[in-house]
Design an enzyme around this catalytic site. Structure first.
Site, PDB file in Angstrom:
ATOM      1  N   HIS A  40      -4.349   6.285  -0.576  1.00 48.02           N
ATOM      2  CA  HIS A  40      -4.868   6.247   0.674  1.00 48.02           C
ATOM      3  C   HIS A  40      -3.776   6.661   1.631  1.00 48.02           C
ATOM      4  O   HIS A  40      -4.146   6.760   2.933  1.00 48.02           O
ATOM      5  CB  HIS A  40      -5.361   5.023   1.029  1.00 48.02           C
ATOM      6  CG  HIS A  40      -6.919   4.788   1.632  1.00 48.02           C
ATOM      7  ND1 HIS A  40      -7.522   6.032   1.727  1.00 48.02           N
ATOM      8  CD2 HIS A  40      -7.500   3.763   2.004  1.00 48.02           C
ATOM      9  CE1 HIS A  40      -8.673   5.822   2.560  1.00 48.02           C
ATOM     10  NE2 HIS A  40      -8.498   4.546   2.849  1.00 48.02           N
TER      11      HIS A  40
ATOM     12  N   ASN B  92      -9.104   1.256   8.487  1.00 44.27           N
ATOM     13  CA  ASN B  92     -10.295   1.276   9.067  1.00 44.27           C
ATOM     14  C   ASN B  92     -10.327   0.712  10.432  1.00 44.27           C
ATOM     15  O   ASN B  92     -11.193   0.790  11.038  1.00 44.27           O
ATOM     16  CB  ASN B  92     -11.279   0.307   8.310  1.00 44.27           C
ATOM     17  CG  ASN B  92     -10.618  -1.119   8.173  1.00 44.27           C
ATOM     18  OD1 ASN B  92      -9.571  -1.390   8.647  1.00 44.27           O
ATOM     19  ND2 ASN B  92     -11.667  -1.939   7.621  1.00 44.27           N
TER      20      ASN B  92
ATOM     21  N   TYR C 231       0.794  -1.130  -0.086  1.00 46.44           N
ATOM     22  CA  TYR C 231      -0.003  -0.032   0.137  1.00 46.44           C
ATOM     23  C   TYR C 231       0.940   1.469  -0.116  1.00 46.44           C
ATOM     24  O   TYR C 231       0.287   2.212  -0.091  1.00 46.44           O
ATOM     25  CB  TYR C 231      -0.880   0.051   1.287  1.00 46.44           C
ATOM     26  CG  TYR C 231      -1.966  -1.079   1.249  1.00 46.44           C
ATOM     27  CD1 TYR C 231      -2.969  -1.219   0.439  1.00 46.44           C
ATOM     28  CD2 TYR C 231      -1.686  -2.043   2.072  1.00 46.44           C
ATOM     29  CE1 TYR C 231      -3.652  -2.241   0.471  1.00 46.44           C
ATOM     30  CE2 TYR C 231      -2.747  -3.379   2.193  1.00 46.44           C
ATOM     31  CZ  TYR C 231      -3.713  -3.245   1.172  1.00 46.44           C
ATOM     32  OH  TYR C 231      -4.602  -4.271   1.455  1.00 46.44           O
TER      33      TYR C 231
ATOM     34  N   ASP D  79      -5.865  11.436   3.274  1.00 41.61           N
ATOM     35  CA  ASP D  79      -6.061  11.646   1.942  1.00 41.61           C
ATOM     36  C   ASP D  79      -7.495  12.146   1.807  1.00 41.61           C
ATOM     37  O   ASP D  79      -8.330  11.607   2.709  1.00 41.61           O
ATOM     38  CB  ASP D  79      -6.089  10.285   1.128  1.00 41.61           C
ATOM     39  CG  ASP D  79      -6.958   9.249   1.809  1.00 41.61           C
ATOM     40  OD1 ASP D  79      -6.609   8.902   2.788  1.00 41.61           O
ATOM     41  OD2 ASP D  79      -7.760   8.725   1.128  1.00 41.61           O
TER      42      ASP D  79
ATOM     43  N   ASN E 258     -12.840   6.238   6.191  1.00 40.96           N
ATOM     44  CA  ASN E 258     -12.785   5.163   7.184  1.00 40.96           C
ATOM     45  C   ASN E 258     -11.810   5.357   8.172  1.00 40.96           C
ATOM     46  O   ASN E 258     -12.231   4.820   9.226  1.00 40.96           O
ATOM     47  CB  ASN E 258     -12.353   3.988   6.204  1.00 40.96           C
ATOM     48  CG  ASN E 258     -13.662   3.318   5.357  1.00 40.96           C
ATOM     49  OD1 ASN E 258     -14.940   3.705   5.728  1.00 40.96           O
ATOM     50  ND2 ASN E 258     -13.380   2.650   4.313  1.00 40.96           N
TER      51      ASN E 258
END
Length: 196
Positions: free
Chosen positions: A22, A70, A17, A95, A116
């Site tokens: 994100h 999350n 990631y 973000d 989230n």
């Protein structure tokens, strides 16, 4: 004893990631740590990688949650509790779909806007008056495309714009740390957009 100012960047841990939209909050935090000469160390107790030191003459703690986006609230709550931080001593960088790449905005309090990471922070805290740094990543144009978009890598041009927005935010940070939020907002919000 004066409590440190907490700066939290939101993102997802792991190489998979690292370069996704994100993780713009992590990008901000990494650049801040590098500019201040600070290094992150893993803290099991705080569910984060943490860097401590002086930033623009102020005692600061930088935290990158090791939880997924999350579940950010668990880490943020742990860091806030450990340092006995009041919400106004906490800046959360993340973000923002509703801002174009190249734009960064500061605000205090408000809703989670469907993000989230913020939503989970709300679940774990009773006072949401913390400062927010919203880093524009743009919107894919349709809500059904949002998940793939935020978990995807920006184009080279978008990435340059996002990083330019982050630089503007870093330039405004001394005013935030000095307690001059209106001045910081004015400086950042009147910056020239680096959008596409």
């Amino acid at each position: 004893m004066k409590r440190p100012f907490l700066i939290v960047g939101l993102g997802n841990p792991g190489v998979r990631y690292a370069e996704t939209r994100h993780n713009a909050g992590f990008w901000f935090l990494d650049r801040l740590a590098a500019s201040a000469g600070l290094s992150f160390r893993r803290s099991l107790r705080l569910h984060s990688h943490v860097a401590k030191g002086m930033v623009h003459g102020h005692d600061c703690v930088l935290a990158r949650p090791r939880t997924y986006m999350n579940e950010s609230g668990r880490a943020v709550r742990a860091v806030m509790d450990y340092y006995k931080a009041k919400p106004e001593q906490v800046l959360v960088a993340y973000d923002e779909l509703d801002l174009p790449p190249g734009t960064a905005r500061l605000k205090q309090g408000g809703g989670h806007g469907g993000h989230n990471g913020l939503r989970d922070i709300f679940r774990h805290t009773t006072d949401q008056a913390f400062l927010r740094l919203r880093i524009g990543i743009g919107h894919p144009g349709h809500k059904d495309a949002v998940t793939a978009y935020v978990l995807g890598r920006p184009t080279a041009e978008q990435e340059r714009s996002i990083l330019a927005g982050i630089e503007d935010a870093l330039d405004a940070l001394p005013l935030v740390l000095a307690g001059d939020l209106p001045g910081a907002m004015k400086a950042l919000h009147t910056e020239k957009s680096h959008g596409l």
